[in-house]
Design an enzyme around this catalytic site. Structure first.
Site, PDB file in Angstrom:
ATOM      1  N   SER A 279       0.754  -1.226   0.126  1.00 56.72           N
ATOM      2  CA  SER A 279       0.064  -0.060  -0.237  1.00 56.72           C
ATOM      3  C   SER A 279       1.145   1.501  -0.059  1.00 56.72           C
ATOM      4  CB  SER A 279      -0.518  -0.168   1.003  1.00 56.72           C
ATOM      5  OG  SER A 279      -1.730   0.703   1.098  1.00 56.72           O
TER       6      SER A 279
ATOM      7  N   ASP B 190      -9.865  -4.508  -4.816  1.00 58.09           N
ATOM      8  CA  ASP B 190      -9.627  -2.833  -4.235  1.00 58.09           C
ATOM      9  C   ASP B 190     -10.328  -1.229  -4.116  1.00 58.09           C
ATOM     10  OD1 ASP B 190      -7.922  -1.257  -2.941  1.00 58.09           O
ATOM     11  OD2 ASP B 190      -6.165  -2.120  -3.425  1.00 58.09           O
TER      12      ASP B 190
ATOM     13  N   HIS C  72      -8.525  -5.150  -0.465  1.00 64.81           N
ATOM     14  CA  HIS C  72      -7.142  -3.635  -0.535  1.00 64.81           C
ATOM     15  C   HIS C  72      -6.085  -4.631   0.719  1.00 64.81           C
ATOM     16  CE1 HIS C  72      -4.652  -1.160  -0.732  1.00 64.81           C
ATOM     17  NE2 HIS C  72      -3.870  -0.568   0.938  1.00 64.81           N
TER      18      HIS C  72
HETATM   19  C1  MLT Z   1      -1.391   6.045  -0.024  1.00 68.24           C
HETATM   20  O1  MLT Z   1      -2.008   6.605   0.193  1.00 68.24           O
HETATM   21  O2  MLT Z   1      -0.261   5.601   0.298  1.00 68.24           O
HETATM   22  C2  MLT Z   1      -2.157   5.062  -0.877  1.00 68.24           C
HETATM   23  O3  MLT Z   1      -3.330   6.050  -0.955  1.00 68.24           O
HETATM   24  C3  MLT Z   1      -2.755   3.688  -0.411  1.00 68.24           C
HETATM   25  C4  MLT Z   1      -2.575   4.198   1.172  1.00 68.24           C
HETATM   26  O4  MLT Z   1      -1.953   4.123   2.240  1.00 68.24           O
HETATM   27  O5  MLT Z   1      -4.051   3.882   1.958  1.00 68.24           O
END
Ligand code: MLT
Length: 209
Positions: free
Chosen positions: A106, A156, A187
């Site tokens: 992520s 996701d 996700h």
């Molecule tokens: C981010 O902010 O890098 C992406 O939206 C993934 C997350 O951290 O939620």
């Protein structure tokens, strides 16, 4: 203490020689402990280097600022990417490591993608779990055969399919050896991710042997 102390981090030395070290990059709200079990599972015996992101969003650690979900502060992302690359260089010297392979989830996968694009020398390759394109206008990078695995989830709600497809195309255009696997999941990480990552890592190691 070396310069690598600039990031709070955990380091586990290799128990098995010859394996690539893993750079573990957690998701929003995680920390340096989060991905240690995943690292130990996908590549047992490898050295693990696991920094904590230095940005706080409502108390949750991240690797760079965002303006909204999926909308990144690209100036901050650029600055933080260089800081992380400098940390990796200092940690490599301190712990005597070759260039690590990133294993990011992520937010951690997104900064790993930015590292590939801005500081390709920092990584020998990357596993990007639920990553999206970090830059609207990606910089030209020379990734000359670096192995990159993207694992996305078709359910996701955070990562648009278009964005991960764009990231895969950018990395491929830069010369990386990209594998993109889609899983019927959201996700969060699933057992299937572990299988995909292990299989890909054994292919990469066989190709390097
Ligand atoms: C981010 O902010 O890098 C992406 O939206 C993934 C997350 O951290 O939620």
């Amino acid at each position: 203490m070396g310069a690598s102390a600039a990031f709070i981090h955990r380091f586990e030395p290799a128990a098995t020689p010859g394996l690539p070290p893993l750079l573990l990059l957690h998701g929003t709200g995680g920390d340096e402990n989060d991905l240690l079990p995943l690292g130990r599972t996908v590549l047992p015996g490898a050295a693990l280097l696991s920094p904590r992101g230095q940005v706080l969003e409502a108390g949750m650690p991240r690797f760079f600022r965002r303006l909204a979900e999926g909308v990144f502060d690209e100036a901050d992302l650029t600055r933080r990417t260089h800081e992380l690359a400098d940390f990796i260089a200092a940690a490599r010297e301190q712990y005597g490591l070759p260039a690590p392979l990133a294993l990011g989830f992520s937010n951690g996968a997104n900064i790993a993608a930015a590292l590939l694009l801005l500081r390709p020398e920092a990584l020998s390759g990357a596993v990007l779990l639920r990553a999206m394109a970090p830059f609207a206008e990606p910089p030209a990078a020379a990734l000359a055969g670096k192995p990159v695995l993207l694992v996305s989830g078709s359910l996701d709600p955070i990562v648009p399919e278009e964005s991960v497809g764009r990231l895969a195309a950018t990395l491929e255009k830069a010369g990386a050896a990209v594998t993109h696997r889609g899983l019927p999941t959201g996700h969060g990480l699933s057992q299937a991710d572990i299988g995909v990552v292990r299989e890909w890592l054994s292919g990469v190691r066989a190709a390097a042997a």
